[in-house]
Design a protein around this motif. Structure first.
Motif, PDB file in Angstrom:
ATOM      1  N   GLY A   1       0.788  -1.229   0.000  1.00 43.63           N
ATOM      2  CA  GLY A   1       0.000   0.000   0.000  1.00 43.63           C
ATOM      3  C   GLY A   1       0.814   1.269   0.000  1.00 43.63           C
ATOM      4  N   LEU A   2       2.031   1.243  -0.564  1.00 40.55           N
ATOM      5  CA  LEU A   2       2.870   2.433  -0.625  1.00 40.55           C
ATOM      6  C   LEU A   2       3.008   2.911  -2.062  1.00 40.55           C
ATOM      7  CD1 LEU A   2       5.865   1.677   1.787  1.00 40.55           C
ATOM      8  CD2 LEU A   2       3.799   2.983   2.260  1.00 40.55           C
TER       9      LEU A   2
ATOM     10  N   CYS B   1       7.888   4.548  -1.068  1.00 42.47           N
ATOM     11  CA  CYS B   1       8.768   3.381  -0.997  1.00 42.47           C
ATOM     12  C   CYS B   1      10.226   3.777  -1.163  1.00 42.47           C
ATOM     13  CB  CYS B   1       8.360   2.362  -2.064  1.00 42.47           C
ATOM     14  SG  CYS B   1       9.442   0.910  -2.164  1.00 42.47           S
ATOM     15  N   CYS B   2      10.486   4.682  -2.109  1.00 43.91           N
ATOM     16  CA  CYS B   2      11.865   5.020  -2.459  1.00 43.91           C
ATOM     17  C   CYS B   2      12.403   6.213  -1.672  1.00 43.91           C
ATOM     18  CB  CYS B   2      11.964   5.310  -3.957  1.00 43.91           C
ATOM     19  SG  CYS B   2      11.508   3.896  -5.003  1.00 43.91           S
ATOM     20  N   GLY B   3      11.612   6.727  -0.739  1.00 42.36           N
ATOM     21  CA  GLY B   3      12.018   7.916  -0.003  1.00 42.36           C
ATOM     22  C   GLY B   3      13.247   7.728   0.856  1.00 42.36           C
ATOM     23  N   SER B   4      13.505   6.479   1.299  1.00 45.46           N
ATOM     24  CA  SER B   4      14.650   6.246   2.187  1.00 45.46           C
ATOM     25  C   SER B   4      15.977   6.355   1.458  1.00 45.46           C
ATOM     26  CB  SER B   4      14.543   4.853   2.821  1.00 45.46           C
ATOM     27  OG  SER B   4      14.675   3.842   1.826  1.00 45.46           O
TER      28      SER B   4
ATOM     29  N   PRO C   1      13.364  -0.982  -9.713  1.00 51.66           N
ATOM     30  CA  PRO C   1      14.284  -0.568  -8.645  1.00 51.66           C
ATOM     31  C   PRO C   1      14.214   0.926  -8.395  1.00 51.66           C
ATOM     32  CG  PRO C   1      15.497  -1.159 -10.645  1.00 51.66           C
ATOM     33  CD  PRO C   1      14.065  -1.456 -10.917  1.00 51.66           C
ATOM     34  N   CYS C   2      14.375   1.326  -7.132  1.00 54.97           N
ATOM     35  CA  CYS C   2      14.339   2.744  -6.798  1.00 54.97           C
ATOM     36  C   CYS C   2      15.559   3.475  -7.337  1.00 54.97           C
ATOM     37  CB  CYS C   2      14.264   2.915  -5.279  1.00 54.97           C
ATOM     38  SG  CYS C   2      12.679   2.422  -4.549  1.00 54.97           S
ATOM     39  N   LYS C   3      16.697   2.798  -7.329  1.00 54.15           N
ATOM     40  CA  LYS C   3      17.931   3.414  -7.796  1.00 54.15           C
ATOM     41  C   LYS C   3      18.408   2.726  -9.074  1.00 54.15           C
ATOM     42  CE  LYS C   3      18.793   6.396  -4.417  1.00 54.15           C
ATOM     43  NZ  LYS C   3      18.962   7.843  -4.637  1.00 54.15           N
ATOM     44  N   GLU C   4      18.604   3.516 -10.132  1.00 49.76           N
ATOM     45  CA  GLU C   4      19.104   2.994 -11.405  1.00 49.76           C
ATOM     46  C   GLU C   4      20.556   3.384 -11.633  1.00 49.76           C
ATOM     47  OE1 GLU C   4      17.623   0.943 -13.259  1.00 49.76           O
ATOM     48  OE2 GLU C   4      15.455   1.173 -13.031  1.00 49.76           O
ATOM     49  N   THR C   5      21.049   4.363 -10.867  1.00 54.23           N
ATOM     50  CA  THR C   5      22.431   4.823 -10.982  1.00 54.23           C
ATOM     51  C   THR C   5      23.016   4.985  -9.580  1.00 54.23           C
ATOM     52  OG1 THR C   5      21.935   7.186 -10.896  1.00 54.23           O
ATOM     53  CG2 THR C   5      21.775   6.103 -13.056  1.00 54.23           C
TER      54      THR C   5
ATOM     55  N   ARG D   1      17.542   3.950   0.114  1.00 55.12           N
ATOM     56  CA  ARG D   1      18.318   2.732   0.337  1.00 55.12           C
ATOM     57  C   ARG D   1      18.548   1.993  -0.971  1.00 55.12           C
ATOM     58  NH1 ARG D   1      17.337  -2.603   0.806  1.00 55.12           N
ATOM     59  NH2 ARG D   1      18.650  -3.810   2.207  1.00 55.12           N
ATOM     60  N   LEU D   2      19.791   1.656  -1.243  1.00 53.13           N
ATOM     61  CA  LEU D   2      20.112   0.918  -2.457  1.00 53.13           C
ATOM     62  C   LEU D   2      19.570  -0.500  -2.357  1.00 53.13           C
ATOM     63  CD1 LEU D   2      21.584   1.074  -5.165  1.00 53.13           C
ATOM     64  CD2 LEU D   2      23.607   0.182  -4.029  1.00 53.13           C
ATOM     65  N   GLY D   3      18.873  -0.929  -3.388  1.00 49.03           N
ATOM     66  CA  GLY D   3      18.296  -2.269  -3.410  1.00 49.03           C
ATOM     67  C   GLY D   3      16.793  -2.254  -3.268  1.00 49.03           C
ATOM     68  N   THR D   4      16.239  -1.189  -2.651  1.00 48.87           N
ATOM     69  CA  THR D   4      14.792  -1.092  -2.497  1.00 48.87           C
ATOM     70  C   THR D   4      14.121  -1.019  -3.870  1.00 48.87           C
ATOM     71  OG1 THR D   4      15.073   0.086  -0.410  1.00 48.87           O
ATOM     72  CG2 THR D   4      12.916   0.224  -1.447  1.00 48.87           C
ATOM     73  N   SER D   5      13.048  -1.763  -4.046  1.00 48.75           N
ATOM     74  CA  SER D   5      12.337  -1.808  -5.323  1.00 48.75           C
ATOM     75  C   SER D   5      10.831  -1.717  -5.084  1.00 48.75           C
ATOM     76  CB  SER D   5      12.682  -3.100  -6.083  1.00 48.75           C
ATOM     77  OG  SER D   5      14.074  -3.180  -6.316  1.00 48.75           O
ATOM     78  N   TRP D   6      10.086  -1.494  -6.176  1.00 43.70           N
ATOM     79  CA  TRP D   6       8.650  -1.226  -6.059  1.00 43.70           C
ATOM     80  C   TRP D   6       7.890  -1.923  -7.182  1.00 43.70           C
ATOM     81  CZ3 TRP D   6       5.121   1.901  -8.979  1.00 43.70           C
ATOM     82  CH2 TRP D   6       3.917   2.215  -8.306  1.00 43.70           C
TER      83      TRP D   6
END
Length: 346
Positions: A49-50, A55-58, A90-94, A60-65
């Protein structure tokens, strides 16, 4: 009437705005995951439910949605049977704005994905030779040890400079620490307790491998430091005049092994599974038999019910002059230990 009409119109507009906000939230709602697996699917569910922004606000590398708003049964099936959730973003692509923490840095891997890799700061390392770690392993240099610490061994420290040794000879311990040879015949640097509290429970008493009663584990460690080699615990409680292992009660799943040379029993763990041994793992045991490894020797001791100890590394037929000297020193230390009081004041 005009005011009532304006009020109804305002409430209607507010309702429409709230409805659109709820629709927008439902469209954005999804599931937040802690990592994306090599299979490309999201794994390790963090929260449902995010929105992607939540979800990506932290950072953190590795967090995905994942965007899908699916029932729990579907999530369970994805996690257990499908290797994770599909359509993983993934939240981070670079590596931009990625903080990997102390001793690590972000870099792009072969799959063009950002990851945190161990990269400790070795600029202050002055000793360039090998070092002995607190895990009893030799590292080619301190920087290699720092990398090993980063890769899942946070308590790993440098014990002393040089390769790990089987004797305290030529071992220079840092600070006020003292070199001690432990029960696995490895030299360690430890800090000795000078004062031990008096025991308050009878369960604190220990029978040492030297046949001496120690008031507590602290007193035994203190005597170990004084002697310079591990004494070890034969069994819990005060030492008794045992005629065989039948007179000794072992705890914690240990098995009694009889020391024929000293006519004493010793409680030992006998459930160790031995890894595949290498040619340089061979040891010569106290029964003058060569075993593939120290672990194999312990297994043989447990099957025979007798105590076996390592005389020296390598085959019993290949003893070197250095090993002979070490054995003579060890024998002398052992005989000396029989006359040293563990309660001697420093």
């Amino acid at each position: 009437m005009l005011k009532q009409h304006q009020l109804r119109t305002g409430m209607l507009l507010l309702f429409i705005w709230l409805f659109h906000c709820m629709e927008d939230h439902r469209a954005q709602a999804g599931n937040c995951w802690l990592q994306q697996g090599k299979n490309g699917r999201c794994q390790v569910l963090y929260m449902t439910g995010l929105s992607r922004e939540e979800c990506c606000g932290s950072g953190r590398l590795g967090t995905s949605w994942t965007e899908e708003d699916v029932p729990n049964s579907t999530l369970f099936r994805w996690m257990i049977f499908n290797g994770g959730a599909p359509h993983c973003t993934p939240c981070k692509e670079t590596c931009d704005n990625v903080d990997c923490g102390l001793g690590k840095r972000c870099k792009m891997n072969k799959r063009n994905k950002p990851r945190c890799a161990c990269a400790p700061d070795c600029s202050n390392v002055t000793w360039k030779g090998p070092v002995c770690g607190s895990d009893g392993k030799t590292y080619k240099d301190e920087c290699a040890l720092l990398k090993a610490r980063c890769k899942g061994h946070p308590d790993l420290e440098v014990q002393y400079q040089g390769k790990c040794k089987k004797t305290c000879r030529d071992v220079l311990c840092p600070g006020s620490s003292t070199c001690v040879v432990d029960q696995t015949n490895n030299a360690y640097c430890v800090t000795c307790n000078r004062i031990c509290p008096e025991p308050t429970l009878p369960e604190q008493y220990l029978c040492g491998n030297d046949g001496i009663i120690y008031s507590s584990a602290c007193h035994l460690r203190r005597a170990t430091c004084l002697l310079g080699r591990s004494i070890g615990v034969a069994y819990e409680g005060k030492c008794i005049k045992a005629k065989s292992c039948e007179d000794i009660q072992c705890h914690s799943g240990k098995t009694c092994l009889w020391d024929a040379r000293m006519s004493r029993g010793r409680c030992s763990l006998c459930d160790e599974v031995c890894p595949e041994s290498r040619s340089d793992d061979a040891v010569c045991a106290s029964d003058n038999t060569t075993y593939p490894s120290e672990c194999a020797m312990k297994q043989a001791a447990c099957s025979l019910g007798v105590l076996l100890e390592v005389k020296h590394s390598g085959s019993c037929n290949s003893i070197t002059e250095d090993q002979e000297e070490e054995e003579e020193d060890e024998d002398q230390d052992y005989m000396t230990s029989l006359h040293i009081s563990p309660l001697l004041d420093w």
